[in-house]
Design an enzyme around this catalytic site. Structure first.
Site, short mmCIF file in Angstrom:
data_model
loop_
_atom_site.label_atom_id
_atom_site.label_comp_id
_atom_site.label_asym_id
_atom_site.label_seq_id
_atom_site.Cartn_x
_atom_site.Cartn_y
_atom_site.Cartn_z
N GLY A 297 29.92 62.49 43.62
CA GLY A 297 29.78 63.71 44.49
C GLY A 297 30.31 63.24 45.69
N GLN B 154 33.88 60.11 41.98
CA GLN B 154 33.75 61.51 41.66
C GLN B 154 32.66 61.47 41.45
OE1 GLN B 154 36.31 63.29 41.64
NE2 GLN B 154 35.01 64.57 40.57
N GLU C 73 48.31 32.91 44.57
CA GLU C 73 48.24 34.58 45.86
C GLU C 73 48.11 35.54 44.44
OE1 GLU C 73 50.65 35.71 48.55
OE2 GLU C 73 49.93 37.54 48.89
#
Ligand code: FAD
Length: 394
Positions: free
Chosen positions: A354, A351, A257
């Site tokens: 924006g 980021q 997993e």
């Protein structure tokens, strides 16, 4: 190479890792083409509604739910790397919840049946799961025990030739849609790690209660259930593997997993990186594309380095796993590192976008929300650090 030749970097060249061969690449192409054509167009809709069950039957029909299982059970008989290819290519669905629901079925709930199950259990559960006719879920976590698996309270008590199960499980992916659950129980409260037993439980048995659908930060396309088991009677033949070996068997399951989760994280990070790179080359500020600011270029350089490092760790670890080793320390490192860098990359991509990164329309914020789970699910960062640290005998 002759002394007169000039070496130039080939940045656009294919980057196939040596664990993959041409067959893996063909598989990659066919999964990607299916995912892009048949799944990705529904991503936005499934964020609202959760993905429909037909995805399982369609993927079963295409052979994608049994890539690594033997042909005698309807599988494709592929090697371990085929599972990595599936986890990686599913990210093109743009739908983390869908990818998780499929991975729980293919790489978490069914592997223990394949490895520990009786022939009857394989015929009754593995074969229809590979066809996508039965949907699987895995029940480890409980309201009072997550990281500390040994603290689970769900009990299975022998009564004649049956077992009676009582307890509850939470955060169970596919819990609402599943036909059966691979359930971790305690059969002997005084036997420590030797007191656990796995069961395969049909979800339509009397006493199995699917309680509320849980609301989450991300992975909205998946269903997450709180389940109760009240005097659920199962025959002895529902025991999966040996009585008393459940803890060790579920620890083995968790390794697969975590490896698959790590592969999915790297692929998702790469996917959001690629999309953000295109955005940065188009988006203008101060008279130039934002990709032309050195600070942006360095962000991409940092992200690419992290992604590549995680990928190399994953592939080397997967190679060891596929070659018969049980590299728990390295799997824990791979899972820890891939989960962390995937979240960091998604955050940086927001980021770089924006304000657009904060908007649902651009679908970057969802990637961050979906990926955030990986630092918690299948063992938290802190649990991975414990496993790695303790492996040095400290
Ligand atoms: C969306 C989603 C889907 C999931 N799907 C499934 C599923 O299908 N099946 C299933 O069984 N489970 C599933 N889980 C559960 C998941 O595996 C657990 O949430 C996870 O293992 C952490 O357990 P917990 O939530 O009980 O946290 P806790 O164990 O309560 O941990 C809380 C905090 O304490 C820290 N902590 C705990 N122990 C230690 C320690 N020894 N040292 C340092 N820090 C520690 C943890 O790292 C964490 O930060 C899912 C969870 C989510 C959110």
């Amino acid at each position: 190479m002759a002394a007169t030749d000039v070496l130039k970097p080939d940045h656009a060249g294919a980057r196939r890792h040596f664990i993959f061969n041409n067959e893996h690449e063909q598989l990659r192409e066919s999964i990607r083409s299916f995912v892009v054509k048949e799944l990705a167009p529904h991503a936005a809709e499934w964020e609202e509604s959760t993905f429909p069950d037909w995805v399982f039957s369609r993927m079963g029909e295409l052979g994608f739910l049994g890539l690594t299982y033997p042909e005698e059970y309807g599988g494709q008989g592929g090697d371990y790397y085929c599972a990595l290819v599936l986890a990686e290519e599913m990210t093109h669905s743009n739908c983390g919840g869908l990818n998780m629901g499929i991975a729980v079925h293919t790489d978490m709930a069914t592997p223990p049946i394949h490895l520990f199950g009786t022939e009857e259990q394989k015929q009754a559960y593995l074969v229809p799961a590979i066809k996508g006719e039965k949907i699987a879920c895995l029940g480890i976590t409980e309201p009072d025990a997550g990281s500390d698996v040994s603290g689970i309270k769900t009990r299975a008590v022998r009564d004649g030739d049956e077992y009676v199960i009582n307890g509850s499980k939470t955060y169970i992916t596919n819990g609402h849609r599943s036909d059966f659950i691979v359930l971790v129980t305690k059969t002997d409260a005084d036997a420590g790690y030797d007191g656990f037993t796995l069961f395969i439980v049909d979800m339509d048995l009397p006493g199995v209660i699917r309680e509320k659908k849980l609301q989450k930060l991300g992975m909205h396309a998946s269903d997450t259930a709180l389940l109760a088991f009240q005097d659920v009677r199962v025959p002895e033949s529902a025991v999966l593997g040996q009585v008393g070996k459940g803890f060790y068997n579920i620890m083995w399951e968790l390794q697969g997993e975590r490896m698959i989760g790590a592969a999915g994280c790297v692929a998702a990070a790469q996917h959001v990186f690629d999309r953000t790179l295109r955005y940065a080359q188009e988006r203008q500020a101060f008279g130039r594309p934002i990709s032309k600011f050195q600070v942006t270029r360095h962000k991409f350089a940092e992200m690419a380095t992290k992604i590549e490092t995680a990928r190399q760790l994953n592939y080397t670890t997967a190679w060891r796993f596929a070659n018969g080793e049980y590299p728990v320390r390295e799997i824990s490192m791979a899972k820890l590192y891939a989960s962390r860098i995937a979240v960091e990359v998604a955050d940086e991509c927001i980021q770089i976008h924006g304000g657009a990164g904060y908007m649902k329309e651009y679908d970057v914020e969802r990637v961050w929300r979906d990926l955030r789970l990986n630092r918690i699910g299948a063992g938290t960062d802190e649990v991975m650090l414990e496993v790695i640290g303790k492996s040095f005998g400290i």
